[in-house]
Design an enzyme around this catalytic site. Structure first.
Site, PDB file in Angstrom:
ATOM      1  N   ARG A 163     -10.295 -11.046   1.921  1.00  0.00           N
ATOM      2  CA  ARG A 163     -11.405 -11.507   1.086  1.00  0.00           C
ATOM      3  C   ARG A 163     -11.127 -12.850   0.439  1.00  0.00           C
ATOM      4  NH1 ARG A 163     -10.447  -6.393   1.064  1.00  0.00           N
ATOM      5  NH2 ARG A 163      -8.939  -6.399  -0.628  1.00  0.00           N
ATOM      6  N   LYS A 199       0.839  -1.189   0.000  1.00  0.00           N
ATOM      7  CA  LYS A 199       0.000   0.000   0.000  1.00  0.00           C
ATOM      8  C   LYS A 199       0.884   1.253   0.000  1.00  0.00           C
ATOM      9  CE  LYS A 199      -3.518  -2.085   3.062  1.00  0.00           C
ATOM     10  NZ  LYS A 199      -4.725  -2.003   2.231  1.00  0.00           N
TER      11      LYS A 199
END
Length: 334
Positions: A334, A260
């Site tokens: 996820r 990130k």
């Protein structure tokens, strides 16, 4: 510091501020010392959540707290009004209010909402500083009449329990990642289980490998901190059902090799707030007299880059035997 809550028929002499409910129309309580015209001139209309502090040279400050239109009072309005009152009170330590004594909402539900709103508005993360950041609020006084006192007491106790659970979850999420690793939250879970009447099981990296938890181990591969999976179980007598809660506990999420940008990492110590919420919830079940059996799972690991980190193109095998090719290491949740 957590504020204490007192139920009283009258306003104690020790209070620093009194929060008084005022609707958009109708009678204005005399205690404020202002009539409707004066309130309007000061910009206060009685809308839900509005506040106006009226200082006093001889006694506690009066705080007008808006509750909206008469007849439209709800639990949500009371919770938000109590929060607004505490924020308006500022550094005043002892605050009394009649918000739990209003017609239109059951006494127990009203008191619970007012306590939740006030205590959570007063929340401050103490942190690890030498001089911790603490709330000014030390005592909340619910002023209620005799007819509502029993219900208010019940609701107050429930509100203190739920507010304490939310406070625990906030504290865990706010803790710097070096002080809240997977091992740390597992240790906290054992502590919560001991006081909350829960059974607890903690699974380490070797046990997760034996269980075939390839997804968890893959995400953890780049971290020097080992993963932990915690199973907490609450079992009342004659449970009416069984509920499972699963909390994401990525203690710090760098994104792995799909790194990130720095700005996006500033809140990633909070990527474990799902696990924090489940742990806090489990700890409150006994006090809330929950009638269902509840099992809580905390899935805790870092997602870090490094020489051992899982890579794009890797194939992970999960405990159910299914496989997944990794296209983005920042999609671990996820």
């Amino acid at each position: 510091m957590t504020a204490t809550v007192l139920i009283s028929r009258t306003i104690p002499k020790t209070v620093d501020a009194v929060a008084v409910a005022v609707a958009t129309t109708g009678t204005v309580p005399r205690a404020l010392g202002l009539n409707r015209a004066a309130l309007t001139a000061a910009g206060f209309e009685g809308k839900a959540g509005q506040t106006l502090v009226v200082p006093s040279g001889t006694g506690p400050a009066q705080i007008a707290v808006g509750i909206g239109e008469p007849g439209s009072l709800t639990v949500k309005v009371l919770r938000n009004a109590a929060a607004a009152a505490v924020r308006a009170a500022g550094k005043r330590a002892v605050v009394a209010t009649n918000l739990a004594d209003l017609d239109g909402v059951d006494a127990a539900k009203a008191a619970q909402a007012v306590v939740e709103g006030a205590l959570l508005a007063a929340y401050r993360f103490a942190g690890i500083k030498k001089d911790p950041n603490t709330s000014a609020l030390s005592q909340l006084v619910l002023v209620v009449g005799d007819k509502r006192s029993a219900g208010a007491r019940t609701g107050s106790e429930r509100g203190q329990t739920t507010a304490a659970a939310a406070t625990l979850a906030r504290d865990l999420a706010n803790m710097p990642p070096a002080y809240m690793t997977a091992r740390h939250i597992a240790e906290k879970a054992v502590e919560v289980a001991r006081t909350g009447g829960l059974t607890v099981e903690v699974f380490n990296r070797d046990q997760l490998a034996e269980m075939g938890c390839g997804g968890m181990l893959g995400v953890n591969a780049g971290s020097t901190e080992p993963p932990r999976v915690v199973r907490l179980t609450y079992t009342p007598r004659n449970p009416v059902g069984h509920l499972a809660l699963v909390g994401k506990g990525v203690m710090f999420d760098s994104g792995g090799l799909s790194l990130k940008p720095s700005d996006s990492m500033l809140t990633m110590k909070m990527d474990m707030s799902g696990a924090a919420a489940v742990l806090a919830t489990m700890g409150a079940l006994k006090a809330l007299k929950c009638k269902a059996k509840v099992t809580g799972y905390l899935m805790c690991t870092d997602n870090m880059g490094g020489g051992n980190a899982f890579k794009l193109g890797d194939v992970l095998t999960f405990r159910n035997g299914k496989t997944a090719e990794i296209h983005n290491t920042d999609a671990e949740g996820r």
